[in-house]
Write a protein that holds these residues in place. Structure first.
Motif, PDB file in Angstrom:
ATOM      1  N   SER A 217      18.831 -37.181 -16.938  1.00 51.46           N
ATOM      2  CA  SER A 217      18.431 -35.821 -16.563  1.00 51.46           C
ATOM      3  C   SER A 217      18.944 -34.751 -17.526  1.00 51.46           C
ATOM      4  O   SER A 217      18.321 -33.690 -17.662  1.00 51.46           O
ATOM      5  N   ARG A 220      17.932 -35.104 -23.542  1.00 53.63           N
ATOM      6  CA  ARG A 220      16.593 -35.035 -24.125  1.00 53.63           C
ATOM      7  C   ARG A 220      16.539 -35.637 -25.527  1.00 53.63           C
ATOM      8  O   ARG A 220      15.502 -35.590 -26.185  1.00 53.63           O
ATOM      9  N   TYR A 240       9.016 -39.127 -14.755  1.00 52.99           N
ATOM     10  CA  TYR A 240      10.160 -38.325 -15.167  1.00 52.99           C
ATOM     11  C   TYR A 240      10.515 -38.589 -16.628  1.00 52.99           C
ATOM     12  O   TYR A 240      10.765 -37.652 -17.400  1.00 52.99           O
ATOM     13  N   ASN A 244      10.514 -35.793 -19.600  1.00 51.18           N
ATOM     14  CA  ASN A 244      11.833 -35.264 -19.943  1.00 51.18           C
ATOM     15  C   ASN A 244      12.501 -35.942 -21.136  1.00 51.18           C
ATOM     16  O   ASN A 244      13.632 -35.584 -21.474  1.00 51.18           O
TER      17      ASN A 244
END
Length: 327
Positions: A217, A220, A240, A244
């Motif tokens: 999360s 990147r 996701y 991301n």
């Protein structure tokens, strides 16, 4: 002459191993022992059995890499005895893959500039080990902990350690005691470029979408991700990851049986993905593959073990897709 005894002539080959060992124990010169060991295989073995000392390695302080890949235990003090009092300041790479009794807590501080550490399949690597890595390794870029006995707490200590700001590659494959909670701590590792989570968790604490999403999360910069054999990971994670991880180049989903066509389609439009492995994944169609391939211009390779559910495939897609036949 009375009292004179004629000595019986005995060939050296007739001597028992016990007698040979008694003779060899009287030979102390290293050069002589070396010549003895080169006579034959039997003498080589006996010379080893009668040694009083053993020199494992003599390493120059300028040495930059140590590779002790293999089986069996390291000395009781690990790699501590391989360096002089000042340690090995130039050493940057250590591999003890497959060894047991690694004991890194006792020697890690002697290698202050370590950038590469391979502890894959080492017996005895636990939470104490990764705590030491987190505290002592300030330059580490590559860390392999495959099959380590580390828990969520160990992963927390590592992720909040000093190496968290430098680590580029982290291998946690087959770390069966790690759960979603442990993976959530990886949010603190914001420089990771390669992450291997193959077969993490066990039957009772499988890694799920929650853990995967939490792990990446805050990262990147990820370029390579292995989620192989994570059977509770689904299309939710794929959506996701696709949205991301803009720099992702390689994705391995081998055995992710809950990833379907919807998860595959999520990567349509991804600008960097070059390789996608879908061996033993869930249900999808050639139309899903086609949609993804045509939309992802960077894709160079896709590996499947089970052909999609219909036979309609264009030539442009077939050039990229490789079918692996499982036996």
């Amino acid at each position: 002459m009375k009292g004179n005894r004629k000595l019986k002539k005995v060939e050296i080959s007739e001597l028992t191993e016990d007698l040979l060992c008694q003779i060899l124990r009287r030979v102390s010169d290293p050069g002589d022992r070396k010549w003895v060991s080169e006579v034959c295989k039997q003498w080589f073995a006996l010379e080893g059995l009668t040694r009083r000392s053993l020199c494992l390695l003599k390493i120059s302080p300028l040495r930059k890499a140590i590779n002790l890949y293999g089986e069996g235990s390291l000395p009781k003090n690990g790699l501590y005895g391989l360096s002089s009092g000042g340690g090995l300041p130039k050493l940057s790479k250590v591999s003890v893959r497959g060894r047991s009794c690694v004991g890194i807590e006792r020697w890690l501080d002697r290698f202050p500039n370590l950038t590469y550490l391979d502890l894959g399949r080492c017996w005895g690597v636990d939470d104490n080990s990764v705590e030491a890595i987190g505290l002592l390794c300030t330059c580490l870029r590559y860390l392999n902990l495959e099959h380590a006995d580390i828990s969520d707490d160990g992963l927390r200590l590592l992720a909040h350690g000093r190496c968290s700001k430098t680590l580029k590659t982290l291998v946690l494959a087959r770390c069966y005691d790690i759960t979603d909670l442990g993976l959530s701590h990886l949010q603190n590792m914001q420089c990771l470029e390669e992450l291997d989570l193959e077969s993490c968790g066990d039957e009772d604490t499988d890694v799920t979408d929650t853990g995967v999403i939490a792990a990446i999360s805050s990262n990147r910069s990820l370029k390579k991700l292995n989620l192989g054999r994570l059977t509770d990971v689904s299309d939710q994670s794929m959506v996701y990851v696709a949205g991301n991880c803009p720099n992702l180049e390689i994705l391995d989903l081998t055995g992710c049986s809950n990833v379907t066509g919807a998860g595959v389609r999520a990567f349509s439009g991804h600008r960097c993905l070059e390789s996608l492995v879908l061996r033993d994944c869930g249900e999808f169609y050639w139309s899903d593959i086609g949609h993804m391939v045509l939309g992802c211009k960077s894709l160079k390779s896709m590996v499947l073990s089970t052909p999609p559910m219909n036979d309609s495939v264009t030539e442009s897609i077939s050039r990229i897709v490789t079918l692996i036949h499982e036996w």
